[in-house]
Design a protein around this motif. Structure first.
Motif, PDB file in Angstrom:
ATOM      1  N   UNK A 144      10.216  -0.871  -5.568  1.00  0.00           N
ATOM      2  CA  UNK A 144      10.623  -0.576  -6.995  1.00  0.00           C
ATOM      3  C   UNK A 144      11.764  -1.036  -7.185  1.00  0.00           C
ATOM      4  N   UNK A 145      12.952  -0.872  -6.578  1.00  0.00           N
ATOM      5  CA  UNK A 145      14.336  -1.406  -6.880  1.00  0.00           C
ATOM      6  C   UNK A 145      14.177  -3.078  -6.632  1.00  0.00           C
ATOM      7  N   UNK A 152       7.111   2.730 -12.939  1.00  0.00           N
ATOM      8  CA  UNK A 152       6.486   3.867 -13.491  1.00  0.00           C
ATOM      9  C   UNK A 152       5.392   4.638 -12.534  1.00  0.00           C
ATOM     10  N   UNK A 153       5.533   3.983 -11.421  1.00  0.00           N
ATOM     11  CA  UNK A 153       4.458   4.863 -10.241  1.00  0.00           C
ATOM     12  C   UNK A 153       5.377   5.718  -9.603  1.00  0.00           C
ATOM     13  N   UNK A 155       6.396   7.544  -6.556  1.00  0.00           N
ATOM     14  CA  UNK A 155       6.738   7.386  -5.311  1.00  0.00           C
ATOM     15  C   UNK A 155       5.978   8.291  -4.483  1.00  0.00           C
ATOM     16  N   UNK A 156       6.134   9.661  -4.742  1.00  0.00           N
ATOM     17  CA  UNK A 156       5.615  10.649  -3.815  1.00  0.00           C
ATOM     18  C   UNK A 156       4.162  10.591  -3.957  1.00  0.00           C
ATOM     19  N   UNK A 157       3.618  10.481  -5.209  1.00  0.00           N
ATOM     20  CA  UNK A 157       2.059  10.578  -5.379  1.00  0.00           C
ATOM     21  C   UNK A 157       1.661   9.499  -5.054  1.00  0.00           C
ATOM     22  N   UNK A 158       2.161   8.206  -5.121  1.00  0.00           N
ATOM     23  CA  UNK A 158       1.701   7.219  -4.333  1.00  0.00           C
ATOM     24  C   UNK A 158       1.746   7.238  -2.735  1.00  0.00           C
ATOM     25  N   UNK A 159       2.621   7.883  -2.227  1.00  0.00           N
ATOM     26  CA  UNK A 159       2.800   7.938  -0.673  1.00  0.00           C
ATOM     27  C   UNK A 159       1.719   9.058  -0.490  1.00  0.00           C
ATOM     28  N   UNK A 160       1.313  10.093  -0.916  1.00  0.00           N
ATOM     29  CA  UNK A 160       0.392  11.253  -0.944  1.00  0.00           C
ATOM     30  C   UNK A 160      -0.863  10.420  -1.052  1.00  0.00           C
ATOM     31  N   UNK A 161      -1.227   9.524  -1.730  1.00  0.00           N
ATOM     32  CA  UNK A 161      -2.647   8.906  -2.131  1.00  0.00           C
ATOM     33  C   UNK A 161      -2.724   8.130  -0.899  1.00  0.00           C
ATOM     34  N   UNK A 162      -1.844   7.330  -0.431  1.00  0.00           N
ATOM     35  CA  UNK A 162      -2.041   6.688   0.788  1.00  0.00           C
ATOM     36  C   UNK A 162      -2.245   7.125   2.049  1.00  0.00           C
ATOM     37  N   UNK A 163      -1.445   8.533   2.313  1.00  0.00           N
ATOM     38  CA  UNK A 163      -1.704   9.513   3.404  1.00  0.00           C
ATOM     39  C   UNK A 163      -2.977   9.926   3.388  1.00  0.00           C
ATOM     40  N   UNK A 164      -3.421  10.303   2.246  1.00  0.00           N
ATOM     41  CA  UNK A 164      -4.760  11.006   2.243  1.00  0.00           C
ATOM     42  C   UNK A 164      -5.772   9.890   2.387  1.00  0.00           C
ATOM     43  N   UNK A 165      -5.482   8.749   1.955  1.00  0.00           N
ATOM     44  CA  UNK A 165      -6.794   7.606   2.527  1.00  0.00           C
ATOM     45  C   UNK A 165      -6.690   7.306   4.076  1.00  0.00           C
ATOM     46  N   UNK A 166      -5.309   7.409   4.622  1.00  0.00           N
ATOM     47  CA  UNK A 166      -5.257   7.168   6.160  1.00  0.00           C
ATOM     48  C   UNK A 166      -6.006   8.422   6.946  1.00  0.00           C
ATOM     49  N   UNK A 167      -5.681   9.746   6.419  1.00  0.00           N
ATOM     50  CA  UNK A 167      -6.119  10.968   7.039  1.00  0.00           C
ATOM     51  C   UNK A 167      -7.888  10.893   7.055  1.00  0.00           C
ATOM     52  N   UNK A 168      -8.167  10.452   5.711  1.00  0.00           N
ATOM     53  CA  UNK A 168      -9.854  10.376   5.765  1.00  0.00           C
ATOM     54  C   UNK A 168     -10.228   9.198   6.639  1.00  0.00           C
ATOM     55  N   UNK A 169      -9.481   8.265   6.880  1.00  0.00           N
ATOM     56  CA  UNK A 169     -10.217   7.129   7.339  1.00  0.00           C
ATOM     57  C   UNK A 169      -9.990   7.384   9.103  1.00  0.00           C
ATOM     58  N   UNK A 170      -8.980   8.110   9.467  1.00  0.00           N
ATOM     59  CA  UNK A 170      -8.849   8.633  10.657  1.00  0.00           C
ATOM     60  C   UNK A 170      -9.909   9.811  11.109  1.00  0.00           C
ATOM     61  N   UNK A 194       1.220  -3.369  -4.699  1.00  0.00           N
ATOM     62  CA  UNK A 194       1.380  -4.774  -4.993  1.00  0.00           C
ATOM     63  C   UNK A 194       1.105  -5.361  -6.193  1.00  0.00           C
ATOM     64  N   UNK A 195      -0.015  -5.036  -6.759  1.00  0.00           N
ATOM     65  CA  UNK A 195      -0.482  -5.454  -8.119  1.00  0.00           C
ATOM     66  C   UNK A 195      -0.179  -4.884  -9.213  1.00  0.00           C
ATOM     67  N   UNK A 196       0.527  -3.732  -8.965  1.00  0.00           N
ATOM     68  CA  UNK A 196       1.165  -2.841 -10.196  1.00  0.00           C
ATOM     69  C   UNK A 196       2.361  -3.684 -10.873  1.00  0.00           C
ATOM     70  N   UNK A 197       3.105  -4.478 -10.231  1.00  0.00           N
ATOM     71  CA  UNK A 197       4.088  -5.073 -10.705  1.00  0.00           C
ATOM     72  C   UNK A 197       3.613  -6.371 -11.588  1.00  0.00           C
ATOM     73  N   UNK A 198       2.486  -6.800 -11.205  1.00  0.00           N
ATOM     74  CA  UNK A 198       2.172  -8.135 -11.989  1.00  0.00           C
ATOM     75  C   UNK A 198       1.545  -7.432 -13.323  1.00  0.00           C
ATOM     76  N   UNK A 199       1.005  -6.195 -13.347  1.00  0.00           N
ATOM     77  CA  UNK A 199       0.567  -5.807 -14.532  1.00  0.00           C
ATOM     78  C   UNK A 199       1.558  -5.380 -15.623  1.00  0.00           C
ATOM     79  N   UNK A 200       2.867  -5.793 -15.248  1.00  0.00           N
ATOM     80  CA  UNK A 200       3.945  -5.292 -16.171  1.00  0.00           C
ATOM     81  C   UNK A 200       4.177  -6.452 -17.028  1.00  0.00           C
TER      82      UNK A 200
END
Length: 208
Positions: A144-145, A152-153, A155-170, A194-200
């Protein structure tokens, strides 16, 4: 846990690592304290000195050790999510880790014996997930920096979503032997960031 001398802490760690390796080879149900003592060349009194609660306390220590390995196996990539190339390298390392591990998860095996609902087991899992989430969130903040992720994203919720996806995949990998779900969760999660910045970017004005 009481404070140990440097030598005592080293001995305790040697017992934990020996127990972990034995469990990886033989399984938790077929691993006895005598097996651990033989592997680590410790006496019965010595083992109970460091683990007065017996096998249950030792298994909890092994669970913490295996949880630490989950994060250690992702380094240095997890701690250096400072470019999209770095995120890709981390993604590949996560997938490779579980490919190497196969369908037998040492942490899950130990936790099933300790009991997922026990306070000790819950503490181990909670600590692991919080540390993992914090590392990913730090990577999101860095990007982001750098203007690579929408500020606007959360970071903690984004990380939580990624982690949930990883755990489900595992979990699906352990059930099916397939890594496609883990790969998809990582790929889609990272692509979303990655695509979030382009939407700005403002729409292109042909008259400008």
């Amino acid at each position: 846990m009481r404070t140990l001398t440097t030598k005592g802490a080293a001995t305790r760690q040697r017992i934990v690592e020996g127990a972990a390796e034995t469990i990886r080879e033989r399984g938790v149900m077929d691993t006895t304290l005598d097996d651990v003592r033989a592997r680590t060349r410790t006496s019965k009194s010595q083992l109970f000195h460091y683990f007065p609660g017996g096998k249950e306390e030792l298994l909890l220590a092994v669970a913490r050790f295996e949880a630490d390995r989950v994060l250690a196996d992702q380094q240095p990539y997890l701690g250096e999510l400072t470019s999209w190339a770095a995120w890709r390298a981390w993604r590949d390392r996560v997938v490779e880790r579980y490919r190497e591990q196969g369908r037998q998860c040492p942490l899950n095996v130990v936790m099933s014996q300790v009991g997922h609902s026990t306070p000790g087991a819950q503490a181990v899992v909670t600590e692991l997930m919080l540390r993992w989430e914090a590392e990913i969130a730090a990577g999101v903040r860095h990007m982001q920096a750098a203007g690579e992720i929408d500020p606007g994203i959360d970071p903690v919720r984004a990380a939580a979503a990624l982690l949930a996806g990883i755990q489900g995949g595992v979990l699906l990998h352990l059930s099916t032997g397939r890594l496609t779900h883990l790969e998809a969760a990582l790929d889609m999660g990272i692509r979303h960031l990655r695509e979030s910045a382009s939407r700005l970017s403002p729409p292109y004005d042909a008259g400008a």
